[in-house]
Design an enzyme around this catalytic site. Structure first.
Site: not given
Ligand code: SAM
Length: 458
Positions: A112, A232
Site C-alpha cells: 500500500a 508500473c
Molecule cells: N500501492 C502503492 C501506491 O499506490 O501508493 C504503491 C506500491 S509499490 C508499487 C509496491 C510496494 O510493495 C512497495 O511499497 C514495497 O515496499 C512493497 N513490497 C516490496 N516487496 C514486497 C513483498 N515481498 N511483499 C509485499 N510487499 C512488498
C-alpha cells in the site's frame, strides 16, 4: 534520453511496440504530466483549483483525477497538509477506477505505501466500507500513515505484515484485494535510479516474486470477489504472462475484463498495467476455522485511564464530537477508534487498528494529527482559521510557536475551513503540535525564496 537507456530494454520495448518505439522513447524523454486526485470528503475540484490558483484538467479515466497545467511542487501547500488532494501520476489513477468498488466493500490493499491507491479506494468505498492497508517495509509504512493521517478517513486499518501471514489472518474475508506489485518499474525509467537498477535478471526476479505475491493475495478474496493486479512496468513477463500463469493453475479464478495497458506515448502519465480477476462464485466458502480471530481485549485498567483522559479532552475541546460506528481501543497510552467492520480482524496484529485519536502524556491527552484532519472543525469551538498568505499560518506550517491572544488550551488550527493540526495556547503563545514530518519542507510563503511568477508555495 534513449542514449542512456539500457540497450536490452530498448530492444525489448521494440519487440512489444514495433513502429511505435520512437514515440514511446520520445515520451520517456518528455517532461512528466503531473496529476492530483481530489479528496471528495473535503473539497470539490472547482474550489481546489481556486485555492491552488491552478488550472485542473480532468482525466478521462478517473472522475476525481486531474492533470496540473504547470510545473509546480504539489506538496507544501496548506491544502495538501490538510488532505484536500493527493499528488499522483495520472496513469496510476486508472488502477483503482478499474476495480469499480462499491460503497460498503471490504478491500485489502496489500502493497500500500505510500498510499496513492489506498486513499483512492477510501473515496470509492465510502464511510460504510473498510480498507486494510498493508505495507511490509517499516519506513514506508510510516509514510503510508502520514498520508492516511492527512486524508482523514476513519475506516482504514493498517498492517506491516508479510503477505503470507496476512493471507492467513482473514482468508476469503474481503470483497476485493489490490496487489499493486513491486516490479521492475520501467514506467519510471526516466528517474535515474530505475535506469541503474534495471536488468533482464531484475525483471525475471520481479516476475518470480509477483507469482508468489499473487498467490498469497488471492487467498484473501471471497468467492465472487475481485482481485486487481497492477504494475508500473511494460514487461509481458511481469504482466500478461504472470496473470495467465496464475489463471492456468487456479481454475477457480477468471479474467473479469480485458487487461488494461496504458503507455506514456498514448495516455497521460507514466504507464500502467492492470488486470481485474474474479474468483468464481461457486468456489468453496471459507471454513469456520478460517474465520479471522478477534483481538483480546486490552488490559482494562490501562484502557480505562486512557479513555478517561480522552473523555476529559472531548468534554473540554469538542463536546459534540461524534465518532463513526465502532469502539475505543487503548494500546499502551495510545487510543484508537476501531471501525465496527474491523472487529473480525486480529486487531492485535494490526499496526493501526483504526483511527488514531491521540496519546496520553503525563497529566493530559494529546490529540493526534489524524484527528485534526478527520474532525469537522465546526465541532471544535476553540479553533483559528487562517488563509493562504497569513504569516501565522506560514509559521505554523514550519512548526514554529505562534503568537495568538485568545483562550488557553487545545486549539484546532485550520487552513480556511479545514483542520491542519493542533496547537496548545497558553498566555497568548500557541505551542505547535504539528508532527515534524507534516511540516512543510518547501519554503512556501517566504518571499525571499520565490522567483517572479512562482506560485506562492514554491
Ligand atoms: N500501492 C502503492 C501506491 O499506490 O501508493 C504503491 C506500491 S509499490 C508499487 C509496491 C510496494 O510493495 C512497495 O511499497 C514495497 O515496499 C512493497 N513490497 C516490496 N516487496 C514486497 C513483498 N515481498 N511483499 C509485499 N510487499 C512488498
Amino acid at each position: 534520453m534513449s542514449d542512456c537507456l539500457p540497450e536490452a530494454f530498448v530492444s525489448r520495448m521494440g519487440a512489444l511496440l514495433d513502429d511505435e518505439l520512437p514515440s514511446f522513447l520520445e515520451a520517456l524523454r518528455a517532461p512528466r504530466a503531473r496529476g492530483l486526485r481530489v479528496n471528495p470528503r473535503k473539497v470539490g475540484a472547482a474550489e481546489l483549483g481556486r485555492l491552488l490558483s491552478l488550472r485542473l484538467d480532468p482525466l478521462p479515466r478517473c472522475p476525481l483525477g486531474f492533470t496540473v497545467a504547470a510545473d509546480v511542487p504539489l506538496g507544501g501547500h496548506p491544502a495538501h497538509v490538510a488532505g484536500l488532494y493527493y499528488g499522483q501520476d495520472p496513469a496510476a489513477m486508472a488502477v483503482v477506477e478499474r476495480l469499480e468498488a462499491e460503497p460498503g466493500w471490504r478491500v485489502a490493499d496489500v502493497a500500500a505505501a505510500p498510499g496513492g491507491k489506498t486513499t483512492h479506494l477510501l473515496s470509492m468505498i465510502g464511510p460504510g466500507g473498510l480498507v486494510l492497508a498493508n505495507e511490509v517495509s517499516p519506513p514506508r509504512l510510516g509514510v503510508l500513515h502520514e498520508n492516511l493521517d492527512r486524508w482523514g478517513a476513519p475506516n482504514v486499518v493498517t498492517a506491516g505484515a508479510a503477505l503470507n501471514d496476512l493471507a492467513s489472518w482473514a482468508p476469503g474475508w474481503f470483497d476485493a484485494a489490490l496487489l499493486d506489485a513491486p516490479c521492475s518499474g520501467e514506467a519510471m525509467m526516466w528517474r535515474g535510479s530505475a535506469i541503474t537498477q534495471w536488468s533482464p535478471a531484475a525483471v525475471s526476479g520481479s516476475a518470480r516474486r509477483q507469482a508468489r505475491l499473487l498467490e498469497q493475495t488471492a487467498r484473501l478474496v471471497r468467492p465472487g470477489g475481485l482481485l486487481l493486479y497492477s504494475t508500473c512496468t511494460f514487461e509481458r513477463d511481469e504482466n500478461e504472462d504472470r496473470v495467465a500463469a496464475f489463471l492456468d493453475t487456479h481454475p477457480e479464478w477468471e479474467l473479469a475484463e480485458p487487461e488494461l495497458r496504458l503507455w506514456p506515448h498514448r495516455d497521460p502519465g507514466e504507464g500502467q498495467y492492470v488486470a481485474r480477476l474474479r474468483r468464481r462464485p461457486g468456489a468453496p466458502a471459507r471454513a469456520a476455522t478460517d474465520r479471522p480471530r478477534s483481538a483480546r481485549r486490552p488490559g482494562r485498567d490501562r484502557g480505562t485511564e486512557v479513555e478517561r483522559q480522552w473523555e476529559a479532552f472531548v468534554r473540554a475541546v469538542c463536546p459534540d464530537l461524534v465518532l463513526p460506528p465502532g469502539r475505543l481501543l487503548a494500546r499502551g497510552s495510545r487510543l484508537y477508534q476501531v471501525p465496527t467492520a474491523a472487529e473480525e480482524l486480529p486487531l492485535d496484529r494490526l499496526a493501526r487498528p483504526g483511527l488514531e485519536l491521540g496519546v496520553v502524556r503525563p497529566g493530559r491527552f494529546q490529540p493526534s494529527q489524524a484527528l485534526a484532519c478527520f474532525v469537522d472543525p465546526h465541532l471544535v469551538p476553540n479553533r483559528v482559521s487562517w488563509a493562504a498568505g497569513d504569516r501565522r499560518l506560514e509559521a505554523f506550517l514550519r512548526g514554529e510557536a505562534v503568537e495568538d491572544a485568545a483562550a488557553d488550551g487545545w486549539v484546532l488550527v485550520c487552513y480556511e475551513r479545514w483542520g491542519l493540526g493542533w496547537g496548545r495556547r497558553r498566555g497568548g503563545i500557541m505551542k505547535n503540535f504539528l508532527p515534524p514530518r507534516a511540516r512543510t519542507r518547501s519554503r512556501w510563503g517566504d518571499p525571499a525564496s520565490r522567483s517572479p511568477g512562482d506560485p506562492p508555495w514554491r
